[in-house]
Design a protein around this motif. Structure first.
Motif, PDB file in Angstrom:
ATOM      1  N   MET A 171       0.842  -1.176   0.000  1.00  0.00           N
ATOM      2  CA  MET A 171       0.000   0.000   0.000  1.00  0.00           C
ATOM      3  C   MET A 171       0.887   1.239   0.000  1.00  0.00           C
ATOM      4  SD  MET A 171      -2.796   1.355   2.762  1.00  0.00           S
ATOM      5  CE  MET A 171      -4.058   0.350   2.086  1.00  0.00           C
ATOM      6  N   LYS A 172       0.576   2.174  -0.888  1.00  0.00           N
ATOM      7  CA  LYS A 172       1.303   3.437  -0.932  1.00  0.00           C
ATOM      8  C   LYS A 172       0.751   4.368   0.139  1.00  0.00           C
ATOM      9  CE  LYS A 172       0.674   6.267  -4.451  1.00  0.00           C
ATOM     10  NZ  LYS A 172       0.804   6.962  -5.743  1.00  0.00           N
ATOM     11  N   THR A 173       1.644   4.966   0.918  1.00  0.00           N
ATOM     12  CA  THR A 173       1.243   5.907   1.959  1.00  0.00           C
ATOM     13  C   THR A 173       1.760   7.291   1.595  1.00  0.00           C
ATOM     14  OG1 THR A 173       1.345   4.170   3.621  1.00  0.00           O
ATOM     15  CG2 THR A 173       1.330   6.438   4.428  1.00  0.00           C
ATOM     16  N   ILE A 174       0.836   8.256   1.550  1.00  0.00           N
ATOM     17  CA  ILE A 174       1.174   9.645   1.205  1.00  0.00           C
ATOM     18  C   ILE A 174       0.942  10.519   2.427  1.00  0.00           C
ATOM     19  CG2 ILE A 174       0.635  11.620  -0.267  1.00  0.00           C
ATOM     20  CD1 ILE A 174      -0.458   9.596  -2.340  1.00  0.00           C
ATOM     21  N   LEU A 175       1.968  11.218   2.848  1.00  0.00           N
ATOM     22  CA  LEU A 175       1.869  12.171   3.948  1.00  0.00           C
ATOM     23  C   LEU A 175       1.525  13.534   3.354  1.00  0.00           C
ATOM     24  CD1 LEU A 175       4.400  12.541   6.841  1.00  0.00           C
ATOM     25  CD2 LEU A 175       3.494  14.535   5.673  1.00  0.00           C
ATOM     26  N   TRP A 176       0.469  14.165   3.870  1.00  0.00           N
ATOM     27  CA  TRP A 176       0.054  15.499   3.408  1.00  0.00           C
ATOM     28  C   TRP A 176       0.155  16.437   4.592  1.00  0.00           C
ATOM     29  CZ3 TRP A 176      -3.072  19.480   4.595  1.00  0.00           C
ATOM     30  CH2 TRP A 176      -3.391  20.394   3.592  1.00  0.00           C
ATOM     31  N   ALA A 177       0.981  17.489   4.470  1.00  0.00           N
ATOM     32  CA  ALA A 177       1.158  18.424   5.583  1.00  0.00           C
ATOM     33  C   ALA A 177       1.468  19.813   5.057  1.00  0.00           C
ATOM     34  CB  ALA A 177       2.295  17.968   6.488  1.00  0.00           C
ATOM     35  N   THR A 178       0.703  20.796   5.521  1.00  0.00           N
ATOM     36  CA  THR A 178       0.986  22.175   5.156  1.00  0.00           C
ATOM     37  C   THR A 178       2.178  22.677   5.966  1.00  0.00           C
ATOM     38  OG1 THR A 178      -1.343  22.590   4.689  1.00  0.00           O
ATOM     39  CG2 THR A 178       0.050  24.515   5.027  1.00  0.00           C
ATOM     40  N   ALA A 226      -3.558   1.081  11.354  1.00  0.00           N
ATOM     41  CA  ALA A 226      -4.300   1.945  10.425  1.00  0.00           C
ATOM     42  C   ALA A 226      -4.106   1.478   8.991  1.00  0.00           C
ATOM     43  CB  ALA A 226      -3.841   3.396  10.576  1.00  0.00           C
ATOM     44  N   LEU A 227      -2.864   1.196   8.615  1.00  0.00           N
ATOM     45  CA  LEU A 227      -2.586   0.740   7.254  1.00  0.00           C
ATOM     46  C   LEU A 227      -3.224  -0.627   6.990  1.00  0.00           C
ATOM     47  CD1 LEU A 227       1.138   1.880   6.912  1.00  0.00           C
ATOM     48  CD2 LEU A 227      -0.897   2.963   5.920  1.00  0.00           C
ATOM     49  N   ALA A 228      -3.153  -1.518   7.962  1.00  0.00           N
ATOM     50  CA  ALA A 228      -3.758  -2.847   7.800  1.00  0.00           C
ATOM     51  C   ALA A 228      -5.272  -2.732   7.601  1.00  0.00           C
ATOM     52  CB  ALA A 228      -3.444  -3.725   9.009  1.00  0.00           C
ATOM     53  N   TYR A 229      -5.916  -1.866   8.362  1.00  0.00           N
ATOM     54  CA  TYR A 229      -7.362  -1.685   8.231  1.00  0.00           C
ATOM     55  C   TYR A 229      -7.724  -1.175   6.833  1.00  0.00           C
ATOM     56  CZ  TYR A 229     -11.952   0.450   8.650  1.00  0.00           C
ATOM     57  OH  TYR A 229     -13.260   0.824   8.430  1.00  0.00           O
ATOM     58  N   LEU A 230      -7.017  -0.161   6.363  1.00  0.00           N
ATOM     59  CA  LEU A 230      -7.325   0.386   5.038  1.00  0.00           C
ATOM     60  C   LEU A 230      -7.051  -0.632   3.934  1.00  0.00           C
ATOM     61  CD1 LEU A 230      -6.081   4.059   5.441  1.00  0.00           C
ATOM     62  CD2 LEU A 230      -8.452   3.246   5.336  1.00  0.00           C
ATOM     63  N   GLN A 231      -6.007  -1.427   4.087  1.00  0.00           N
ATOM     64  CA  GLN A 231      -5.711  -2.459   3.097  1.00  0.00           C
ATOM     65  C   GLN A 231      -6.820  -3.517   3.095  1.00  0.00           C
ATOM     66  OE1 GLN A 231      -1.745  -4.041   3.424  1.00  0.00           O
ATOM     67  NE2 GLN A 231      -1.698  -4.364   1.226  1.00  0.00           N
ATOM     68  N   GLU A 232      -7.302  -3.901   4.280  1.00  0.00           N
ATOM     69  CA  GLU A 232      -8.423  -4.849   4.373  1.00  0.00           C
ATOM     70  C   GLU A 232      -9.674  -4.304   3.687  1.00  0.00           C
ATOM     71  OE1 GLU A 232      -9.158  -5.783   8.483  1.00  0.00           O
ATOM     72  OE2 GLU A 232      -7.104  -6.521   8.758  1.00  0.00           O
ATOM     73  N   LYS A 233      -9.855  -2.988   3.726  1.00  0.00           N
ATOM     74  CA  LYS A 233     -11.014  -2.349   3.093  1.00  0.00           C
ATOM     75  C   LYS A 233     -10.838  -2.219   1.572  1.00  0.00           C
ATOM     76  CE  LYS A 233     -13.880   0.014   4.859  1.00  0.00           C
ATOM     77  NZ  LYS A 233     -15.271   0.035   5.175  1.00  0.00           N
ATOM     78  N   GLY A 234      -9.674  -2.606   1.054  1.00  0.00           N
ATOM     79  CA  GLY A 234      -9.449  -2.592  -0.388  1.00  0.00           C
ATOM     80  C   GLY A 234      -8.745  -1.358  -0.922  1.00  0.00           C
ATOM     81  N   HIS A 235      -8.288  -0.485  -0.051  1.00  0.00           N
ATOM     82  CA  HIS A 235      -7.568   0.713  -0.505  1.00  0.00           C
ATOM     83  C   HIS A 235      -6.147   0.343  -0.931  1.00  0.00           C
ATOM     84  CE1 HIS A 235     -10.646   3.575   0.745  1.00  0.00           C
ATOM     85  NE2 HIS A 235     -10.786   2.870   1.853  1.00  0.00           N
ATOM     86  N   THR A 236      -5.645   1.015  -1.954  1.00  0.00           N
ATOM     87  CA  THR A 236      -4.268   0.818  -2.396  1.00  0.00           C
ATOM     88  C   THR A 236      -3.380   1.999  -2.015  1.00  0.00           C
ATOM     89  OG1 THR A 236      -4.809   1.739  -4.565  1.00  0.00           O
ATOM     90  CG2 THR A 236      -4.937  -0.666  -4.318  1.00  0.00           C
ATOM     91  N   THR A 237      -4.017   3.107  -1.605  1.00  0.00           N
ATOM     92  CA  THR A 237      -3.306   4.305  -1.160  1.00  0.00           C
ATOM     93  C   THR A 237      -3.898   4.748   0.167  1.00  0.00           C
ATOM     94  OG1 THR A 237      -2.896   5.038  -3.426  1.00  0.00           O
ATOM     95  CG2 THR A 237      -2.752   6.712  -1.712  1.00  0.00           C
TER      96      THR A 237
END
Length: 170
Positions: free
Chosen positions: A1-8, A88-99
């Motif tokens: 899973m690709k993880t993108i950090l977004w921060a101003t 958090a990443l495991a949960y999103l991956q289980e939900k089918g997210h790739t990012t």
């Protein structure tokens, strides 16, 4: 899973706190955040930052998966609460997210960076200078240096510029 950090960030490099009604987030940066949320279909956020989102009233996020990382709060109605970045990443991956979009809290950003869990960084740079502020850190205990690759840059309007970097996992 690709993880993108977004921060101003502020123009002088601080993590922009935007902690008061007198100094709200720049609308152009917030609009970019909403675009990133829509594209990812999710975001991971710390509890304090999530609570600040809730203080604004109605949610602008629509139907996306929101994951709050908290060690003190165990349940938020309608929101997935976990205790760690990995959960958090495991949960999103289980939900089918790739990012996964990581979006709030300097401590949370630093935890993901220190554990080598970030692939890309989006930095909207707000045209403001801020005194004492938070920093994005690879490691809080000792000096660390890492080259990153500029993928793109874009003017978002209103003097806000977004830098997009690849960081790569350890």
């Amino acid at each position: 899973m690709k993880t993108i950090l977004w921060a101003t960030l502020t123009a002088n490099g601080n993590y922009a706190r935007n902690a008061s009604p007198e100094h709200p987030p720049k609308q152009e940066a917030f609009s970019d955040f909403l675009d990133q949320v829509k594209a990812a279909g999710n975001f991971i956020v710390g509890r304090r930052t999530f609570e600040s989102f809730q203080a604004g009233g109605e949610s602008p996020f629509g139907d996306v998966d929101i994951v709050v990382i908290s060690k003190s709060v165990k349940d938020i109605p309608g929101i997935k609460v976990v205790a760690s970045p990995q959960a958090a990443l495991a949960y999103l991956q289980e939900k089918g997210h790739t990012t996964a979009l990581l979006s709030g809290g300097a401590d949370l950003h630093n935890a993901f960076l220190q554990q080598g869990l970030v692939d890309e960084i989006l930095f909207p740079i707000a045209p403001v200078l801020e005194g004492k502020g938070y920093n994005i850190l690879l490691n809080q205990d000792h000096y660390q240096y890492k080259d990153i690759q500029l993928l793109d840059f874009k003017s978002l309007g209103g003097g806000v510029v977004r830098l997009h970097y690849a960081i790569g996992r350890e």
